[in-house]
Enzyme design. Structure first.
Site, PDB file in Angstrom:
ATOM      1  N   PRO A   2      35.715  43.727  40.765  1.00 35.40           N
ATOM      2  CA  PRO A   2      35.357  43.920  39.532  1.00 35.40           C
ATOM      3  C   PRO A   2      36.466  43.769  38.433  1.00 35.40           C
ATOM      4  O   PRO A   2      37.501  43.982  38.603  1.00 35.40           O
ATOM      5  CB  PRO A   2      34.806  45.376  39.734  1.00 35.40           C
ATOM      6  CG  PRO A   2      34.976  45.917  41.041  1.00 35.40           C
ATOM      7  CD  PRO A   2      35.899  44.900  41.932  1.00 35.40           C
ATOM      8  N   GLU A   3      35.933  43.006  37.342  1.00 42.20           N
ATOM      9  CA  GLU A   3      36.987  42.903  36.331  1.00 42.20           C
ATOM     10  C   GLU A   3      36.157  43.750  34.963  1.00 42.20           C
ATOM     11  O   GLU A   3      35.189  44.242  35.323  1.00 42.20           O
ATOM     12  CB  GLU A   3      36.799  41.453  35.983  1.00 42.20           C
ATOM     13  CG  GLU A   3      37.576  40.575  37.243  1.00 42.20           C
ATOM     14  CD  GLU A   3      37.538  39.186  36.609  1.00 42.20           C
ATOM     15  OE1 GLU A   3      37.658  38.586  35.617  1.00 42.20           O
ATOM     16  OE2 GLU A   3      37.272  38.291  37.765  1.00 42.20           O
ATOM     17  N   LYS A  72      40.251  49.026  34.131  1.00 38.83           N
ATOM     18  CA  LYS A  72      39.395  48.863  34.866  1.00 38.83           C
ATOM     19  C   LYS A  72      39.308  50.345  35.599  1.00 38.83           C
ATOM     20  O   LYS A  72      38.624  50.373  36.657  1.00 38.83           O
ATOM     21  CB  LYS A  72      39.944  47.790  36.124  1.00 38.83           C
ATOM     22  CG  LYS A  72      39.817  46.498  35.502  1.00 38.83           C
ATOM     23  CD  LYS A  72      39.791  45.364  36.449  1.00 38.83           C
ATOM     24  CE  LYS A  72      40.992  45.074  37.191  1.00 38.83           C
ATOM     25  NZ  LYS A  72      40.731  44.034  38.231  1.00 38.83           N
ATOM     26  N   ARG A 295      47.379  31.683  42.751  1.00 38.93           N
ATOM     27  CA  ARG A 295      45.900  32.016  42.308  1.00 38.93           C
ATOM     28  C   ARG A 295      45.180  30.478  42.629  1.00 38.93           C
ATOM     29  O   ARG A 295      46.056  29.558  42.557  1.00 38.93           O
ATOM     30  CB  ARG A 295      45.932  32.175  41.187  1.00 38.93           C
ATOM     31  CG  ARG A 295      46.558  33.521  40.532  1.00 38.93           C
ATOM     32  CD  ARG A 295      45.750  34.446  41.176  1.00 38.93           C
ATOM     33  NE  ARG A 295      46.207  35.942  40.858  1.00 38.93           N
ATOM     34  CZ  ARG A 295      45.736  37.119  41.206  1.00 38.93           C
ATOM     35  NH1 ARG A 295      44.770  37.198  41.831  1.00 38.93           N
ATOM     36  NH2 ARG A 295      46.479  38.304  40.848  1.00 38.93           N
TER      37      ARG A 295
END
Ligand SMILES: [Zn+2]
Length: 305
Positions: A2-3, A72, A295
């Site tokens: 989740p962002e 977050k 990434r």
């Protein structure tokens, strides 16, 4: 994982549901998922039954006064001197069901073959029951998230609540403020720079790709090479993409589920993230993905310079 848009969705859906609810009972099915005190928890941790008992006992009878977010982290405020911090980490889910819907069948993963289940599921680790019969479930398939009980005084000492850059959707986060951030890590590439929480809070893998696409900038470009016009587009992209994602209740790629048990629909609108090998929705060029700095960034090789 989740962002910001996903965590914001959880917070804004839970706030009206949880406000003024009184906790009747807390059942901790997996003790390592809860903690007491401000210390940072390692991803792999030991089970401590006495901590879980203390957690459950302290919460019993407490009233929820507010639900908020910083970066977050989800902050559930209680009347009196306590708060519960919830971090979803990789695969945490908070699901709220009122008394009438406790037997609702839920799809906890956004995968075609996944069969709906009734809670508690195998991945349910904590159940908070309220005096009106409604329940809040904490599910976590990978078990990296946590619920942490702290006192109001301890809040300031929680490392995972400090050291963050500005909240990108805040009105006070203006282009003037954004410009100042380019002093930090000027040699970093655009994608890891956007994902650095000490620069801007809450942006991860999905939204850094989507923001860079919006701004027509390659994720591999060093931020110091950005022209003024590109910086302006990047700023606009941060605001627009994150707000659009919030408006669509986040992206349910994999296991993000809203507290209602429904999915966020922003995933259907992704332009580049998860679309490597597919055609660009705007120009038809095949979306490329590139591994760098550990990434993977996806981008349109024609439009993103
Ligand atoms: Zn394109």
């Amino acid at each position: 994982m989740p962002e910001l848009p996903e965590v914001e969705t959880v917070v804004s859906e839970l706030r009206p549901k949880l406000k003024n609810k009184i906790i009747k009972e807390v059942r901790v099915l997996l003790p390592k998922m809860v903690a007491v005190g401000p210390e940072t928890l390692p991803n792999l941790r030991k089970t401590d039954e006495s901590v879980a008992l203390n957690f459950a006992k302290t919460l019993k009878g407490k009233k929820i006064t507010d639900v908020s977010r910083r970066a977050k982290m989800i902050i559930i405020d209680l009347a009196g001197k306590f708060a519960v911090l919830v971090h979803l980490k990789m695969t945490g889910q908070l699901i709220f069901l009122d008394k009438k819907h406790l037997d609702k069948q839920l799809r906890l993963f956004n995968i075609e073959t996944y069969k709906p289940v009734r809670l508690p599921a195998k991945s349910t680790h904590v159940i908070i029951e309220f005096t009106d019969g409604s329940r809040l479930y904490y599910n976590d398939f990978r078990q990296f998230g946590y619920l942490k009980l702290v006192t109001d005084e301890e809040l300031a000492g929680v490392a995972e609540l400090s050291g963050f850059g500005p909240e990108p959707l805040d009105k006070i986060f203006t282009y003037r403020e954004f410009e100042k951030l380019f002093k930090k890590r000027p040699n970093a590439s655009v994608k890891p720079w956007l994902m650095d929480p000490t620069i801007i809070a809450g942006i991860g893998n999905i939204y850094s790709d989507e923001i860079a696409y919006y701004a027509k900038i390659r994720p591999t470009r060093p931020v110091k090479s950005l022209k003024e016009s590109e910086k302006k587009l990047l700023f606009k992209g941060i605001k627009k993409i994150l707000q659009d994602a919030v408006d669509h209740y986040g992206s349910s790629v994999g296991d993000f589920v809203r507290p209602s048990g429904d999915w966020g629909t922003y995933g259907l609108l992704h332009k580049v993230y998860g679309r490597s090998g597919e055609k660009c929705k705007r120009c038809g060029t095949i979306i490329k993905s590139l591994k760098f700095n550990g990434r993977t960034g996806s981008f349109c090789p024609k439009e993103q310079k």
